[in-house]
Enzyme design. Structure first.
Site, PDB file in Angstrom:
ATOM      1  N   ASP A   1       1.655  -6.212  -4.760  1.00  0.00           N
ATOM      2  CA  ASP A   1       0.833  -6.304  -3.547  1.00  0.00           C
ATOM      3  C   ASP A   1       1.357  -7.511  -2.777  1.00  0.00           C
ATOM      4  O   ASP A   1       1.674  -8.545  -3.384  1.00  0.00           O
ATOM      5  CB  ASP A   1      -0.638  -6.512  -3.953  1.00  0.00           C
ATOM      6  CG  ASP A   1      -1.578  -6.420  -2.760  1.00  0.00           C
ATOM      7  OD1 ASP A   1      -1.445  -7.246  -1.826  1.00  0.00           O
ATOM      8  OD2 ASP A   1      -2.441  -5.535  -2.753  1.00  0.00           O
TER       9      ASP A   1
ATOM     10  N   THR B   1      -1.342 -23.093  19.376  1.00  0.00           N
ATOM     11  CA  THR B   1      -2.635 -22.657  19.908  1.00  0.00           C
ATOM     12  C   THR B   1      -3.296 -21.606  19.006  1.00  0.00           C
ATOM     13  O   THR B   1      -2.616 -20.779  18.394  1.00  0.00           O
ATOM     14  CB  THR B   1      -2.505 -22.083  21.341  1.00  0.00           C
ATOM     15  OG1 THR B   1      -3.760 -21.479  21.690  1.00  0.00           O
ATOM     16  CG2 THR B   1      -1.422 -21.038  21.475  1.00  0.00           C
ATOM     17  N   GLN B   2      -4.636 -21.643  18.962  1.00  0.00           N
ATOM     18  CA  GLN B   2      -5.371 -20.606  18.216  1.00  0.00           C
ATOM     19  C   GLN B   2      -5.381 -19.283  18.961  1.00  0.00           C
ATOM     20  O   GLN B   2      -5.760 -18.253  18.398  1.00  0.00           O
ATOM     21  CB  GLN B   2      -6.817 -21.074  17.983  1.00  0.00           C
ATOM     22  CG  GLN B   2      -6.906 -22.220  16.998  1.00  0.00           C
ATOM     23  CD  GLN B   2      -8.317 -22.788  16.872  1.00  0.00           C
ATOM     24  OE1 GLN B   2      -9.296 -22.135  17.180  1.00  0.00           O
ATOM     25  NE2 GLN B   2      -8.403 -24.021  16.403  1.00  0.00           N
ATOM     26  N   CYS B   3      -5.002 -19.286  20.247  1.00  0.00           N
ATOM     27  CA  CYS B   3      -4.934 -18.022  21.007  1.00  0.00           C
ATOM     28  C   CYS B   3      -3.741 -17.204  20.515  1.00  0.00           C
ATOM     29  O   CYS B   3      -2.702 -17.758  20.166  1.00  0.00           O
ATOM     30  CB  CYS B   3      -4.731 -18.288  22.491  1.00  0.00           C
ATOM     31  SG  CYS B   3      -6.062 -19.217  23.234  1.00  0.00           S
TER      32      CYS B   3
ATOM     33  N   THR C   1       0.817  -1.219   0.000  1.00  0.00           N
ATOM     34  CA  THR C   1       0.000   0.000   0.000  1.00  0.00           C
ATOM     35  C   THR C   1       0.847   1.263   0.000  1.00  0.00           C
ATOM     36  O   THR C   1       0.503   2.259  -0.650  1.00  0.00           O
ATOM     37  CB  THR C   1      -0.911   0.004   1.251  1.00  0.00           C
ATOM     38  OG1 THR C   1      -1.814  -1.089   1.132  1.00  0.00           O
ATOM     39  CG2 THR C   1      -1.711   1.279   1.373  1.00  0.00           C
TER      40      THR C   1
ATOM     41  N   THR D   1       2.329 -10.596  14.191  1.00  0.00           N
ATOM     42  CA  THR D   1       1.126 -10.997  13.461  1.00  0.00           C
ATOM     43  C   THR D   1       0.431  -9.720  13.024  1.00  0.00           C
ATOM     44  O   THR D   1       0.403  -8.752  13.796  1.00  0.00           O
ATOM     45  CB  THR D   1       0.188 -11.768  14.418  1.00  0.00           C
ATOM     46  OG1 THR D   1       0.863 -12.949  14.846  1.00  0.00           O
ATOM     47  CG2 THR D   1      -1.115 -12.155  13.766  1.00  0.00           C
TER      48      THR D   1
ATOM     49  N   THR E   1       1.438  -4.852   4.085  1.00  0.00           N
ATOM     50  CA  THR E   1       1.244  -5.338   5.454  1.00  0.00           C
ATOM     51  C   THR E   1       0.618  -6.734   5.498  1.00  0.00           C
ATOM     52  O   THR E   1       0.811  -7.463   6.464  1.00  0.00           O
ATOM     53  CB  THR E   1       0.344  -4.375   6.262  1.00  0.00           C
ATOM     54  OG1 THR E   1      -0.907  -4.247   5.587  1.00  0.00           O
ATOM     55  CG2 THR E   1       0.992  -3.022   6.426  1.00  0.00           C
TER      56      THR E   1
HETATM   57  N1  ASP Z   1      -2.817  -5.327   0.201  1.00  0.00           N
HETATM   58  C1  ASP Z   1      -1.734  -4.515   0.706  1.00  0.00           C
HETATM   59  C2  ASP Z   1      -0.472  -5.355   0.660  1.00  0.00           C
HETATM   60  O1  ASP Z   1      -0.290  -6.193   1.509  1.00  0.00           O
HETATM   61  C3  ASP Z   1      -2.038  -4.030   2.090  1.00  0.00           C
HETATM   62  C4  ASP Z   1      -0.981  -3.146   2.719  1.00  0.00           C
HETATM   63  O2  ASP Z   1       0.106  -2.963   2.256  1.00  0.00           O
HETATM   64  O3  ASP Z   1      -1.284  -2.602   3.804  1.00  0.00           O
HETATM   65  O4  ASP Z   1       0.326  -5.195  -0.224  1.00  0.00           O
END
Ligand code: ASP
Length: 343
Positions: free
Chosen positions: A56, A276-278, A12, A165, A88
């Site tokens: 992306d 764990t899923q936690c 992004t 995460t 991200t």
């Molecule tokens: N879809 C974008 C990516 O992962 C989201 C981002 O960068 O925040 O490239």
């Protein structure tokens, strides 16, 4: 003057809106640079290397990790630190992967990106990127890098990459490290926590690992899961390792068929690790009777590792040690670079 190599993969932070579809797509590095004159105005020399085209991060795959790690490796001696611009969505996977690929790392490799494109007025791009560059160049009084690890800097925190995460698709604080404290916090000053940093043995040369085996899968348990679902996953042709996402402290239904499916997969040589899923806390097999069957079936504990770190660690170990399943199992239960807490 400190020198930092900025490696841009896209995300992004580099995007613009495509007029026809209205969707965000990566622009090119020239457009990005035009929005960021500050990059070249500070007292750190920034040079740029970029993926062509920028992507992306949903399109990131293990060969992209190789490309990034190779760029760091090839230019390792020329720069004080590295910043990797990345979307991200899959940043925690890539950053975790690089933490395993770059063995004996002695310089900072800081991943960052943004939730809004650099050209949007309220964007978090400039603050994230400029602080990441400062962290990549930061040295102590003896001239040693302060955080010579693979990390993620986002909003106001620096995290160990393989503990992160993506937790939020909306807020600027997109990442968290649930099981390990932040390595630094940025306000007016950047406050580092050197006692939390993982230092590699830098007397050894930086070693680049680029072998991956993607014959892995994630099996997430849920109340009502059917035998056919578990079976379909555990019978995937060529499958070598599975992340078993369990309840709470590593618990699972006690149904006999589940035990039998897991045991027969382990007996065939498939490595199964209990995660764990936690988000916070650790697997503790044997704490509840409902995890005893997993132990009996030969499922290994993932302790407090993230799914992102566990998956990439499996791919890396299976790729590097193709004929040594026992060694792979042993290393999955070993802390290699700060990804896991084993008391
Ligand atoms: N879809 C974008 C990516 O992962 C989201 C981002 O960068 O925040 O490239």
């Amino acid at each position: 003057m400190s020198k930092v190599l900025l490696i841009s993969t896209g995300g992004t932070i580099t995007m613009v809106r495509e007029p026809k579809s209205g969707s965000l797509v990566p622009a090119d590095m020239e457009t990005f640079k035009a929005f960021m004159p500050e990059l070249f105005a500070g007292d750190i020399r920034v040079e740029i290397a970029a993926f062509d085209p920028l992507i992306d991060s949903s399109d990131i795959a293990p060969d992209s990790w190789t490309k990034m790690a190779q760029m760091v490796y090839d230019h390792y001696d020329e720069y004080d630190g590295f910043v990797i611009l990345h979307g991200t969505d899959t940043m925690s996977y890539s950053a975790s992967a690089l933490s395993f690929m770059l063995e004996n790392l002695g310089k900072p490799v800081v991943f960052t990106g943004s939730q809004l494109p650099v050209g949007v007025l309220r964007s978090d791009a400039k603050e994230n990127l400029l602080t990441a560059i400062e962290i990549a160049a930061a040295k102590d009084e003896d001239g040693n890098a302060i955080v010579p690890e693979v990390t993620i800097y986002f909003e106001d925190r620096l995290f160990r990459a393989n503990r992160t995460t993506k937790r939020n698709a909306e807020h600027f604080s997109a990442f968290n490290s649930y099981n390990y404290p932040a390595l630094a916090k940025a306000g007016v000053h950047i406050t580092y926590q050197p006692h939390l940093v993982h230092y590699s043995d830098t007397r050894l040369p930086l070693t680049l690992h680029t072998q991956y085996d993607t014959n892995v899968a994630v099996l997430k348990l849920f109340p009502g899961i059917q035998q056919a679902t578990v079976r379909a996953i555990l019978h995937i042709r060529g499958l070598k390792a599975v992340v078993l996402e369990t309840f709470g402290a590593g618990n699972a239904p006690t149904a006999k068929w589940l035990y039998r499916e897991l045991k027969s997969a382990v007996d065939k040589g498939i490595i199964i690790v209990n995660k764990t899923q936690c988000s916070t806390g650790s697997v503790e097999m044997g704490l509840y009777a409902v995890s005893l069957n997993l132990m009996k079936a030969g499922v290994l504990s993932g302790y407090d590792i993230t799914t992102e770190a566990l998956l990439t660690k499996m791919m890396y170990l299976l790729g590097e040690l193709p004929d040594q399943p026992e060694k792979v199992k042993q290393l999955l239960q070993t802390n290699l670079c700060g990804e896991i807490t084993i008391e």
